[in-house]
Every structure is written in structure tokens, then in C-alpha cells.
Write a protein that holds these residues in place. Structure first.
Motif, PDB file in Angstrom:
ATOM      1  N   ASP A 106     -10.709   1.269   4.204  1.00  0.00           N
ATOM      2  CA  ASP A 106     -11.490   1.788   5.337  1.00  0.00           C
ATOM      3  C   ASP A 106     -10.527   2.134   6.475  1.00  0.00           C
ATOM      4  N   SER A 107      -9.821   3.237   6.281  1.00  0.00           N
ATOM      5  CA  SER A 107      -8.704   3.595   7.169  1.00  0.00           C
ATOM      6  C   SER A 107      -9.150   3.987   8.572  1.00  0.00           C
ATOM      7  N   TRP A 108     -10.400   4.450   8.719  1.00  0.00           N
ATOM      8  CA  TRP A 108     -10.839   4.965  10.023  1.00  0.00           C
ATOM      9  C   TRP A 108     -11.949   4.158  10.679  1.00  0.00           C
ATOM     10  N   GLY A 125       0.688  -3.596   6.953  1.00  0.00           N
ATOM     11  CA  GLY A 125      -0.576  -3.404   7.659  1.00  0.00           C
ATOM     12  C   GLY A 125      -1.201  -2.046   7.394  1.00  0.00           C
ATOM     13  N   HIS A 126      -0.436  -1.124   6.782  1.00  0.00           N
ATOM     14  CA  HIS A 126      -0.937   0.185   6.324  1.00  0.00           C
ATOM     15  C   HIS A 126       0.093   0.680   5.320  1.00  0.00           C
ATOM     16  N   GLY A 127      -0.051   1.905   4.834  1.00  0.00           N
ATOM     17  CA  GLY A 127       0.819   2.372   3.763  1.00  0.00           C
ATOM     18  C   GLY A 127       2.282   2.564   4.172  1.00  0.00           C
ATOM     19  N   PHE A 137      -2.357   4.990  -9.442  1.00  0.00           N
ATOM     20  CA  PHE A 137      -2.045   6.174  -8.654  1.00  0.00           C
ATOM     21  C   PHE A 137      -3.229   7.129  -8.677  1.00  0.00           C
ATOM     22  N   SER A 138      -3.775   7.404  -7.495  1.00  0.00           N
ATOM     23  CA  SER A 138      -4.930   8.291  -7.364  1.00  0.00           C
ATOM     24  C   SER A 138      -5.089   8.621  -5.890  1.00  0.00           C
ATOM     25  N   ASP A 139      -6.260   9.063  -5.473  1.00  0.00           N
ATOM     26  CA  ASP A 139      -6.503   9.268  -4.036  1.00  0.00           C
ATOM     27  C   ASP A 139      -7.978   9.028  -3.737  1.00  0.00           C
ATOM     28  N   ILE A 140      -8.247   8.550  -2.524  1.00  0.00           N
ATOM     29  CA  ILE A 140      -9.638   8.215  -2.178  1.00  0.00           C
ATOM     30  C   ILE A 140     -10.523   9.465  -2.113  1.00  0.00           C
ATOM     31  N   GLU A 182      12.048   8.717  -7.638  1.00  0.00           N
ATOM     32  CA  GLU A 182      11.393   8.979  -8.924  1.00  0.00           C
ATOM     33  C   GLU A 182      10.087   9.747  -8.718  1.00  0.00           C
ATOM     34  N   TYR A 183       9.368   9.397  -7.642  1.00  0.00           N
ATOM     35  CA  TYR A 183       8.113  10.101  -7.327  1.00  0.00           C
ATOM     36  C   TYR A 183       8.403  11.545  -6.919  1.00  0.00           C
ATOM     37  N   GLN A 184       9.428  11.712  -6.085  1.00  0.00           N
ATOM     38  CA  GLN A 184       9.802  13.065  -5.653  1.00  0.00           C
ATOM     39  C   GLN A 184      10.156  13.928  -6.857  1.00  0.00           C
ATOM     40  N   VAL A 191       8.988  13.689  -9.920  1.00  0.00           N
ATOM     41  CA  VAL A 191       7.758  14.085 -10.622  1.00  0.00           C
ATOM     42  C   VAL A 191       7.078  15.211  -9.849  1.00  0.00           C
ATOM     43  N   ARG A 192       7.017  15.050  -8.526  1.00  0.00           N
ATOM     44  CA  ARG A 192       6.286  16.009  -7.685  1.00  0.00           C
ATOM     45  C   ARG A 192       6.981  17.369  -7.584  1.00  0.00           C
ATOM     46  N   LYS A 193       8.250  17.414  -7.939  1.00  0.00           N
ATOM     47  CA  LYS A 193       8.967  18.701  -7.922  1.00  0.00           C
ATOM     48  C   LYS A 193       8.319  19.670  -8.898  1.00  0.00           C
ATOM     49  N   CYS A 230     -15.682  10.475   7.160  1.00  0.00           N
ATOM     50  CA  CYS A 230     -14.784  11.074   8.170  1.00  0.00           C
ATOM     51  C   CYS A 230     -14.133  12.345   7.627  1.00  0.00           C
ATOM     52  N   TYR A 231     -13.563  12.253   6.422  1.00  0.00           N
ATOM     53  CA  TYR A 231     -12.873  13.415   5.843  1.00  0.00           C
ATOM     54  C   TYR A 231     -13.860  14.497   5.431  1.00  0.00           C
ATOM     55  N   ILE A 232     -14.997  14.059   4.879  1.00  0.00           N
ATOM     56  CA  ILE A 232     -15.983  15.013   4.366  1.00  0.00           C
ATOM     57  C   ILE A 232     -16.607  15.821   5.511  1.00  0.00           C
ATOM     58  N   MET A 250       0.850  -1.179   0.000  1.00  0.00           N
ATOM     59  CA  MET A 250       0.000   0.000   0.000  1.00  0.00           C
ATOM     60  C   MET A 250       0.893   1.239   0.000  1.00  0.00           C
ATOM     61  N   ARG A 251       0.537   2.191  -0.829  1.00  0.00           N
ATOM     62  CA  ARG A 251       1.333   3.416  -1.041  1.00  0.00           C
ATOM     63  C   ARG A 251       2.708   3.096  -1.627  1.00  0.00           C
ATOM     64  N   GLN A 252       2.737   2.130  -2.548  1.00  0.00           N
ATOM     65  CA  GLN A 252       4.038   1.766  -3.116  1.00  0.00           C
ATOM     66  C   GLN A 252       4.603   2.863  -4.014  1.00  0.00           C
ATOM     67  N   ALA A 253       3.713   3.723  -4.531  1.00  0.00           N
ATOM     68  CA  ALA A 253       4.194   4.917  -5.243  1.00  0.00           C
ATOM     69  C   ALA A 253       4.020   6.086  -4.287  1.00  0.00           C
ATOM     70  N   GLY A 254       5.115   6.697  -3.886  1.00  0.00           N
ATOM     71  CA  GLY A 254       4.958   7.801  -2.942  1.00  0.00           C
ATOM     72  C   GLY A 254       6.268   8.473  -2.597  1.00  0.00           C
ATOM     73  N   ARG A 255       6.196   9.310  -1.570  1.00  0.00           N
ATOM     74  CA  ARG A 255       7.313  10.211  -1.268  1.00  0.00           C
ATOM     75  C   ARG A 255       8.621   9.530  -0.904  1.00  0.00           C
ATOM     76  N   TYR A 256       8.576   8.256  -0.479  1.00  0.00           N
ATOM     77  CA  TYR A 256       9.812   7.569  -0.115  1.00  0.00           C
ATOM     78  C   TYR A 256      10.670   7.266  -1.357  1.00  0.00           C
TER      79      TYR A 256
HETATM   80  O1  CP3 Z   1      -1.071   3.002  -2.733  1.00  0.00           O
HETATM   81  C1  CP3 Z   1      -0.674   3.625  -3.729  1.00  0.00           C
HETATM   82  O2  CP3 Z   1       0.528   3.602  -4.098  1.00  0.00           O
HETATM   83  C2  CP3 Z   1      -1.682   4.346  -4.607  1.00  0.00           C
HETATM   84  C3  CP3 Z   1      -1.905   5.698  -4.288  1.00  0.00           C
HETATM   85  C4  CP3 Z   1      -2.724   6.127  -3.076  1.00  0.00           C
HETATM   86  C5  CP3 Z   1      -2.607   7.436  -2.548  1.00  0.00           C
HETATM   87  N1  CP3 Z   1      -3.542   7.592  -1.588  1.00  0.00           N
HETATM   88  C6  CP3 Z   1      -1.641   8.455  -3.007  1.00  0.00           C
HETATM   89  C7  CP3 Z   1      -1.299   9.573  -2.122  1.00  0.00           C
HETATM   90  C8  CP3 Z   1      -3.713   5.493  -2.344  1.00  0.00           C
HETATM   91  C9  CP3 Z   1      -4.205   4.050  -2.444  1.00  0.00           C
HETATM   92  C10 CP3 Z   1      -4.239   6.428  -1.413  1.00  0.00           C
HETATM   93  C11 CP3 Z   1      -5.345   6.127  -0.484  1.00  0.00           C
HETATM   94  C12 CP3 Z   1      -5.658   7.092   0.568  1.00  0.00           C
HETATM   95  N2  CP3 Z   1      -5.660   8.462   0.504  1.00  0.00           N
HETATM   96  C13 CP3 Z   1      -6.145   6.726   1.842  1.00  0.00           C
HETATM   97  C14 CP3 Z   1      -6.397   5.303   2.299  1.00  0.00           C
HETATM   98  C15 CP3 Z   1      -5.188   4.623   2.767  1.00  0.00           C
HETATM   99  C16 CP3 Z   1      -4.541   5.227   3.993  1.00  0.00           C
HETATM  100  O3  CP3 Z   1      -3.389   5.660   3.861  1.00  0.00           O
HETATM  101  O4  CP3 Z   1      -5.165   5.223   5.055  1.00  0.00           O
HETATM  102  C17 CP3 Z   1      -6.375   7.893   2.572  1.00  0.00           C
HETATM  103  C18 CP3 Z   1      -6.881   7.986   3.979  1.00  0.00           C
HETATM  104  C19 CP3 Z   1      -6.070   9.000   1.701  1.00  0.00           C
HETATM  105  C20 CP3 Z   1      -6.208  10.444   2.019  1.00  0.00           C
HETATM  106  C21 CP3 Z   1      -4.909  11.157   1.950  1.00  0.00           C
HETATM  107  N3  CP3 Z   1      -4.199  11.386   0.779  1.00  0.00           N
HETATM  108  C22 CP3 Z   1      -4.182  11.709   3.024  1.00  0.00           C
HETATM  109  C23 CP3 Z   1      -4.608  11.669   4.486  1.00  0.00           C
HETATM  110  C24 CP3 Z   1      -3.026  12.289   2.489  1.00  0.00           C
HETATM  111  C25 CP3 Z   1      -1.967  13.099   3.221  1.00  0.00           C
HETATM  112  C26 CP3 Z   1      -1.143  12.292   4.116  1.00  0.00           C
HETATM  113  C27 CP3 Z   1      -0.170  11.418   3.349  1.00  0.00           C
HETATM  114  O5  CP3 Z   1      -0.124  10.218   3.601  1.00  0.00           O
HETATM  115  O6  CP3 Z   1       0.554  11.970   2.532  1.00  0.00           O
HETATM  116  C28 CP3 Z   1      -3.047  12.027   1.083  1.00  0.00           C
HETATM  117  C29 CP3 Z   1      -2.018  12.429   0.084  1.00  0.00           C
HETATM  118  C30 CP3 Z   1      -1.438  11.348  -0.771  1.00  0.00           C
HETATM  119  N4  CP3 Z   1      -2.148  10.361  -1.377  1.00  0.00           N
HETATM  120  C31 CP3 Z   1      -0.077  11.215  -1.127  1.00  0.00           C
HETATM  121  C32 CP3 Z   1       0.020  10.111  -1.987  1.00  0.00           C
HETATM  122  C33 CP3 Z   1       1.246   9.593  -2.683  1.00  0.00           C
HETATM  123  C34 CP3 Z   1       1.054  12.150  -0.741  1.00  0.00           C
HETATM  124  C35 CP3 Z   1       0.999  13.323  -1.631  1.00  0.00           C
HETATM  125  C36 CP3 Z   1       2.327  14.000  -1.776  1.00  0.00           C
HETATM  126  O7  CP3 Z   1       2.695  14.738  -0.861  1.00  0.00           O
HETATM  127  O8  CP3 Z   1       2.955  13.799  -2.831  1.00  0.00           O
END
Ligand code: CP3
Length: 347
Positions: free
Chosen positions: A210-212, A323-325, A77-80, A38-40, A42-44, A155-157, A29-35
Motif C-alpha cells: 500500500d505505497s500511497w 522501509g521501501h524498495g 518478480f512481477s508488478d502490482i 544481472e537484471y540490467q 536481462v532488460r537489455k 491511485c494509479y488507475i 523490497m525490489r531486491q530484483a531490479g535495476r541496481y
Molecule cells: O520487489 C521485488 O523485487 C519484486 C518486484 C516488484 C516490482 N514492482 C518490479 C518492478 C515489486 C514487488 C513491485 C511492486 C510495485 N510496483 C509497487 C509497490 C512497491 C513500491 O515500490 O511502492 C508499485 C507502486 C509499482 C508500480 C511501478 N512499477 C512503478 C511506479 C514503476 C516505475 C518506477 C520504478 O520504480 O521503476 C514500476 C516498474 C518496475 N517494477 C520496475 C521493477 C523492477 C522497474 C522496471 C525497469 O525499468 O526495469
């Protein structure tokens, strides 16, 4: 569109369906991200929301993470929270600070102000990203589509962003059940359209985050949330694996098994063998390495991985995951070490 009918049976799909595999499949989970550097990179140049709304870039980020790690599945790659746009809610991502909803929903009156949802049009960039990704993805690799579960979206809404305890959400939803059901019904209906359209555009698996949900008592979960999860599950084609990730939810497992998911994704709080006993051996399990283990070192990672394999005894129907991202400060080399180790131990 019947893209998935032409798709082979990947190791990941086999594990979802409790079949034996050549190795234990793994994705994170969150395999594409700030760590990941290559992602950093793109995000620049691109803001998070602009990235999410650019199908070519989303596909590139999805594919790069999959390839660099050699994992068995890609997650689009997207967001919930993007789905909230279709109701006329404005989501922004502050840097730093995370997501924020400009017009949070706190009453039935606020719900009555929702715009008529047009999921297919308003989220067309997600469907396009899936199509592009599927075309470039090796045929032995799965593509996971996803959505937030209705309660977590609520929760977020309601709060207007992240919160430590989501007390306002509980106050409003538990205190006014009419409000709660009205909001959850709308979120459920758009999620059903959203997920089914993702499948039509190339997702061969769906994960509901269902993170919360773990903040709820068992009886409130049963009354307020479970019926909507079952409705979503029943709206999906049974041949498409359906993964339910309930974070912090081990106290809800006896209820959660009624969702009838193909796979339950579990956090790290309960040991895997105990969790599987409760959720039932007729379903597959995904998880449950604590993401903080990836902040440590190869030796610690190895001993935790060996423990997980000992607990499951190489039983079919297991997908390795966290167990989480992945946490943003995680060293890339630790993640790569984990993936290679899981593949080599289980071969
Ligand atoms: O898993 C993956 O690689 C696919 C991408 C993905 C993202 N968000 C990208 C993201 C997925 C599956 C999510 C799901 C998501 N988004 C959840 C459920 C999973 C979880 O972590 O509980 C939730 C609660 C969100 C809402 C969300 N999006 C938050 C709270 C945040 C900020 C905190 C954080 O973790 O960065 C985001 C931003 C977000 N979504 C980023 C990414 C890569 C970071 C954005 C950045 O700074 O580049």
C-alpha cells in the motif's frame, strides 16, 4: 494444490510467526531490479512487460537476485499494476517514465466499461512463474507472492500513472463515495482471487503493498479503505503469513492494527520500537531501514543496522528489510554488505 504443506518451516516463516530463529531473516523490497547488473543484462534484450509475462524469465530473475544476495526469502518478480489488465485496462511501462494506464478510470461510467475479470486466465503467467520458482528454490527459503492494495491500485488507475500527490484520486474518491466504493469493491474482489491463487501455486507468504495509503487522513482511511483491507485479510488462509506494507502510514497505525496482519512492514519515518508498541507485540514487524542509507557507505550502514538491533533488542518476530524498495542507483556491494552484516550480527 498443496505445495506449501510440504514446505519446511523457514527462518523467515518462523520470524513471521514470532518464533525464535537462528539468525534475523532479511529480504529486501525490489531486491530484483535495476541496481543489479544481472537484471540490467536481462532488460537489455527484453521489455519490462514482456519480462513480466514470461514465467521462465521471471523465475530466473527472482532466483538470481535471491541467490546473489543470500537473502532468506525470494519475492516473485512481477508488478502490482498487471492486475489492471484483467479489467480491460491497458498498462504500459515507458522508458524512462514509469507506468502509464491508457484508459484511466474517472467515473462510475468508466467502471461500468470494465471487462468481466478472469484473474486465473489473464494472470496465468504469474502463477506459472511461482510454480517454476518454487521448484528451484532451496527448501529453507521462502517465496513471497504479492499484490497492490486496493487504494494504491486505485491511485494509479485513476491518475493514469505515477503522481506526486494523487490529488485527482482524492478529489474523485473523497468527493464521490459511491464511485470510491464501487471501484474499491471490484479491486478487492480481484485481489482476493489473485492472492489465493498465488498461494495455491507456491507462495508461502503474501505481501500487500500500500505505497500511497499515507496520503489519507485517519478518518478517511478508516471509512474508505480499512474495511477492504480487512476483507482481503479475512479471505486468506490464516496459516499463510500476511504482510501489510503501508508506506508513509505511521499516523494510521492505530487503525492499521485492525487488519490483523501477521506482519506489518514499516517505513523508516517512525523508529521501530515506537512503531511496534503501537502496532502491538502480538504481531511481527518488518523494515525499517531508510533505503537511502544504502546509497552511503559501509560505516553508515553498520551504525544504522546496529541502531535497529538496539531498538528491538533481538526480540523474536523481526524481519530485516528496507522501509521501501531499493533505489535504482544503489551500489550492489552495499546491499550485499547489509545482508551479510544482518546475518552475522544476529547469529
Ligand atoms: O520487489 C521485488 O523485487 C519484486 C518486484 C516488484 C516490482 N514492482 C518490479 C518492478 C515489486 C514487488 C513491485 C511492486 C510495485 N510496483 C509497487 C509497490 C512497491 C513500491 O515500490 O511502492 C508499485 C507502486 C509499482 C508500480 C511501478 N512499477 C512503478 C511506479 C514503476 C516505475 C518506477 C520504478 O520504480 O521503476 C514500476 C516498474 C518496475 N517494477 C520496475 C521493477 C523492477 C522497474 C522496471 C525497469 O525499468 O526495469
Amino acid at each position: 494444490m498443496t505445495l506449501n504443506k510440504t514446505m519446511p518451516n523457514t527462518q523467515f516463516l518462523k520470524a513471521c510467526n514470532l518464533q525464535t530463529t537462528d539468525h534475523t531473516p532479511i529480504w529486501l523490497m525490489r531486491q530484483a531490479g535495476r541496481y543489479m547488473k544481472e537484471y540490467q543484462a536481462v532488460r537489455k534484450h527484453v521489455k519490462f512487460l514482456d519480462l513480466c509475462k514470461n514465467p521462465e524469465l521471471c523465475a530466473e530473475v527472482t532466483l538470481t537476485a535471491r541467490e546473489k544476495l543470500s537473502v532468506d526469502a525470494a519475492i516473485i518478480f512481477s508488478d502490482i499494476l498487471l492486475i489492471a489488465n484483467t479489467l480491460g485496462l491497458e498498462v504500459v511501462f515507458k522508458e524512462p517514465g514509469g507506468p502509464s494506464i491508457i484508459n484511466p478510470v474517472r467515473s462510475v461510467k468508466d467502471i461500468d466499461l470494465f471487462k468481466a475479470p478472469d484473474v486465473l486466465n489473464d494472470l496465468s503467467y504469474v502463477f506459472e512463474a511461482l510454480k517454476i520458482t518454487r521448484k528451484s528454490l532451496p527448501t529453507d527459503i521462502s517465496l513471497i507472492g504479492f499484490a497492490g492494495a486496493p487504494f494504491t491500485l486505485a491511485c494509479y488507475i485513476i491518475e493514469g500513472g505515477s503522481s506526486t500527490n494523487y490529488n485527482l484520486t482524492k478529489q474523485l474518491m473523497l468527493g464521490d463515495k459511491e464511485f470510491a466504493h464501487k471501484l474499491l469493491t471490484i479491486l478487492t474482489d480481484i485481489t482476493i482471487t489473485y492472492l489465493n491463487e498465488q498461494v495455491k501455486n507456491g507462495a508461502d507468504t503474501i505481501q500487500l503493498f500500500d505505497s500511497w495509503v499515507g496520503i489519507l487522513s485517519s478518518h478517511n482511511f478508516k471509512e474508505l479503505v480499512l474495511p477492504y483491507l480487512i476483507k482481503i485479510r479475512n479471505s486468506m488462509d490464516k496459516s499463510i503469513p500476511f504482510i501489510y506494507f503501508g508506506n508513509g502510514a505511521s499516523h494510521l497505525y492505530t487503525q492499521i492494527k485492525n487488519i490483523n496482519a501477521t506482519v506489518y512492514s514499516i517505513d523508516w519515518r517512525m523508529d521501530l520500537d515506537t512503531a511496534w508498541d503501537i502496532l502491538g507485540h502480538d504481531t511481527a514487524i518488518q523494515g525499517n531501514l531508510d533505503p537511502s542509507i544504502l546509497l552511503t557507505d559501509f560505516k553508515t550502514i553498520k551504525s544504522e543496522v546496529e541502531l535497529i538491533f538496539k531498538l528491538i533488542n533481538f526480540r523474536p518476530g523481526f524481519i530485516f528489510n528496507l522501509g521501501h524498495g531499493i533505489l535504482p542507483k544503489t551500489p550492489f556491494d552495499n546491499v550485499k554488505y547489509l545482508v551479510d552484516l544482518v546475518h552475522s550480527i544476529s547469529k
